[in-house]
Design a protein around this motif. Structure first.
Motif, PDB file in Angstrom:
ATOM      1  N   CYS A  11      40.065  14.842 -32.482  1.00  0.00           N
ATOM      2  CA  CYS A  11      39.150  14.414 -31.431  1.00  0.00           C
ATOM      3  C   CYS A  11      39.834  14.647 -30.087  1.00  0.00           C
ATOM      4  O   CYS A  11      41.010  15.030 -30.025  1.00  0.00           O
ATOM      5  N   ALA A  12      39.083  14.410 -29.004  1.00  0.00           N
ATOM      6  CA  ALA A  12      39.628  14.561 -27.651  1.00  0.00           C
ATOM      7  C   ALA A  12      39.685  13.214 -26.956  1.00  0.00           C
ATOM      8  O   ALA A  12      38.801  12.369 -27.130  1.00  0.00           O
ATOM      9  N   ALA A  13      40.752  13.028 -26.165  1.00  0.00           N
ATOM     10  CA  ALA A  13      40.886  11.853 -25.306  1.00  0.00           C
ATOM     11  C   ALA A  13      41.003  12.362 -23.873  1.00  0.00           C
ATOM     12  O   ALA A  13      41.962  13.053 -23.532  1.00  0.00           O
ATOM     13  N   CYS A  14      40.011  12.038 -23.071  1.00  0.00           N
ATOM     14  CA  CYS A  14      39.907  12.571 -21.712  1.00  0.00           C
ATOM     15  C   CYS A  14      40.014  11.408 -20.715  1.00  0.00           C
ATOM     16  O   CYS A  14      39.118  10.571 -20.629  1.00  0.00           O
ATOM     17  N   PHE A  15      41.127  11.381 -19.986  1.00  0.00           N
ATOM     18  CA  PHE A  15      41.337  10.321 -18.999  1.00  0.00           C
ATOM     19  C   PHE A  15      40.838  10.811 -17.641  1.00  0.00           C
ATOM     20  O   PHE A  15      41.301  11.839 -17.137  1.00  0.00           O
ATOM     21  N   THR A  16      39.891  10.071 -17.073  1.00  0.00           N
ATOM     22  CA  THR A  16      39.369  10.420 -15.751  1.00  0.00           C
ATOM     23  C   THR A  16      39.411   9.197 -14.849  1.00  0.00           C
ATOM     24  O   THR A  16      39.285   8.056 -15.301  1.00  0.00           O
ATOM     25  N   PHE A  17      39.584   9.476 -13.546  1.00  0.00           N
ATOM     26  CA  PHE A  17      39.717   8.434 -12.534  1.00  0.00           C
ATOM     27  C   PHE A  17      38.787   8.763 -11.361  1.00  0.00           C
ATOM     28  O   PHE A  17      38.834   9.879 -10.839  1.00  0.00           O
ATOM     29  N   ASP A  18      37.962   7.803 -10.975  1.00  0.00           N
ATOM     30  CA  ASP A  18      37.094   7.967  -9.815  1.00  0.00           C
ATOM     31  C   ASP A  18      37.814   7.426  -8.590  1.00  0.00           C
ATOM     32  O   ASP A  18      37.947   6.199  -8.421  1.00  0.00           O
ATOM     33  N   LEU A  19      38.268   8.329  -7.719  1.00  0.00           N
ATOM     34  CA  LEU A  19      39.026   7.922  -6.542  1.00  0.00           C
ATOM     35  C   LEU A  19      38.057   7.629  -5.404  1.00  0.00           C
ATOM     36  O   LEU A  19      37.802   8.445  -4.522  1.00  0.00           O
ATOM     37  N   ASP A  20      37.498   6.415  -5.439  1.00  0.00           N
ATOM     38  CA  ASP A  20      36.540   5.946  -4.434  1.00  0.00           C
ATOM     39  C   ASP A  20      37.244   5.239  -3.274  1.00  0.00           C
ATOM     40  O   ASP A  20      36.877   5.403  -2.120  1.00  0.00           O
ATOM     41  N   ALA A  21      38.192   4.356  -3.644  1.00  0.00           N
ATOM     42  CA  ALA A  21      38.873   3.485  -2.674  1.00  0.00           C
ATOM     43  C   ALA A  21      37.835   2.732  -1.840  1.00  0.00           C
ATOM     44  O   ALA A  21      36.876   2.201  -2.393  1.00  0.00           O
ATOM     45  N   GLU A  22      37.983   2.700  -0.516  1.00  0.00           N
ATOM     46  CA  GLU A  22      37.110   1.875   0.326  1.00  0.00           C
ATOM     47  C   GLU A  22      35.668   2.381   0.371  1.00  0.00           C
ATOM     48  O   GLU A  22      34.765   1.666   0.825  1.00  0.00           O
ATOM     49  N   TYR A  23      35.426   3.618  -0.121  1.00  0.00           N
ATOM     50  CA  TYR A  23      34.071   4.166  -0.052  1.00  0.00           C
ATOM     51  C   TYR A  23      33.193   3.752  -1.224  1.00  0.00           C
ATOM     52  O   TYR A  23      32.029   4.137  -1.273  1.00  0.00           O
ATOM     53  N   VAL A  24      33.722   2.977  -2.132  1.00  0.00           N
ATOM     54  CA  VAL A  24      32.942   2.606  -3.308  1.00  0.00           C
ATOM     55  C   VAL A  24      31.640   1.912  -2.915  1.00  0.00           C
ATOM     56  O   VAL A  24      30.602   2.099  -3.554  1.00  0.00           O
ATOM     57  N   PHE A  25      31.657   1.102  -1.841  1.00  0.00           N
ATOM     58  CA  PHE A  25      30.431   0.534  -1.292  1.00  0.00           C
ATOM     59  C   PHE A  25      30.133   1.044   0.105  1.00  0.00           C
ATOM     60  O   PHE A  25      28.991   1.126   0.523  1.00  0.00           O
ATOM     61  N   LYS A  26      31.160   1.386   0.838  1.00  0.00           N
ATOM     62  CA  LYS A  26      31.013   1.811   2.228  1.00  0.00           C
ATOM     63  C   LYS A  26      30.077   2.998   2.372  1.00  0.00           C
ATOM     64  O   LYS A  26      29.374   3.145   3.379  1.00  0.00           O
TER      65      LYS A  26
END
Length: 267
Positions: A11-26
């Motif tokens: 199987c595959a294990a795919c690590f991903t990260f959403d680099l939003d920082a302060e813009y996640v709501f801004k």
């Protein structure tokens, strides 16, 4: 299910990260500009050295991940984005400022995407070929715009436990809410995201139990982590525990989204 992965991987294990920082709501709520406490939880990524902490852990385990990056973060912190790319990680788009796009006309959405590509390429030296839509739904044109502008994959939909090819040739690498740290640990006192602060053990049980199933059926286990959450001191230990759990299994392909998409294109 017969094996679908290269080199007899199970199987595959795919690590991903959403680099939003302060813009996640801004990106969608102008009033956040006047909310220092909310913004500070995004600033935390930069002040606390969260990205180096995550990169060191990934290096320790020889894992290449995908970082879906809000373009404004590439403009404001190009050195950080360059460091991510220099470690061999996949750089992908995640909106200009984590804004909604579902209402945009095709011309405007295309222009905005190309601005994101330019910002990320300028910071990293790598032209992104992957996308995860931020801040809400896709527009009716999003997937075609990606395919028309040299992208090979998207990771916004939930339509399978495996990657799948869309009619326009784009590879969809599904991402899943059960592997989203935001829904377990977000502590933003804003909007619908009230403090929830579940135990790290709960995250460990959800993520590893999910992996058990993805491994059994030979699927693609994909995370959707956020540096300001998974990078906290206790949660980075949770991430390492999860990695160590997965590494106990034989024949797991630790691959980033671009690697998986490139393989799936050849199928």
């Amino acid at each position: 299910m017969s094996n679908v992965w290269p080199h007899s991987y199970k199987c595959a294990a795919c690590f991903t990260f959403d680099l939003d920082a302060e813009y996640v709501f801004k990106g969608n709520y102008s009033e956040v500009e006047e909310m220092p406490r909310v913004i500070s939880q995004g600033d935390y990524v930069w002040r606390a050295g969260i990205i180096p902490r995550i990169l060191e852990l990934l290096d320790d385990h020889e894992i290449k991940a995908t970082f879906f990056i809000v373009a404004m973060n590439a403009l404001n912190h190009p050195d950080v984005i360059a460091e991510i790319a220099s470690r061999g990680h996949d750089i992908a788009t995640h909106g200009w400022e984590h804004e909604k796009i579902s209402h945009l006309y095709k011309v405007e959405e295309t222009e905005r995407l190309l601005k994101c590509v330019e910002a990320l390429e300028e910071a990293s030296g790598v032209r992104p070929v992957g996308n995860r839509t931020a801040g809400g739904e896709l527009s009716p044109n999003t997937l075609d715009i990606l395919a028309e502008n040299g992208f090979i994959y998207d990771s916004s939909l939930r339509g399978s436990d495996l990657p799948y090819k869309l009619e326009n040739g784009l590879i969809e690498i599904p991402s899943y809410y059960e592997m989203d740290d935001f829904h377990l640990f977000a502590d933003y006192p804003f909007g619908n995201y009230k403090a929830r602060m579940l135990s790290p053990q709960t995250g460990y049980e959800i993520w590893t139990t999910a992996f058990d199933g993805y491994y059994k059926y030979g699927l693609c286990w994909t995370t959707m982590f956020h540096p300001q959450i998974i990078g906290k001191p206790g949660n980075i230990m949770l991430l390492e525990r999860t990695i160590n759990y997965i590494k106990k299994y034989p024949d797991v392909w630790f691959a980033n989204a671009r690697q998986i998409a490139e393989f799936w294109q050849s199928k």
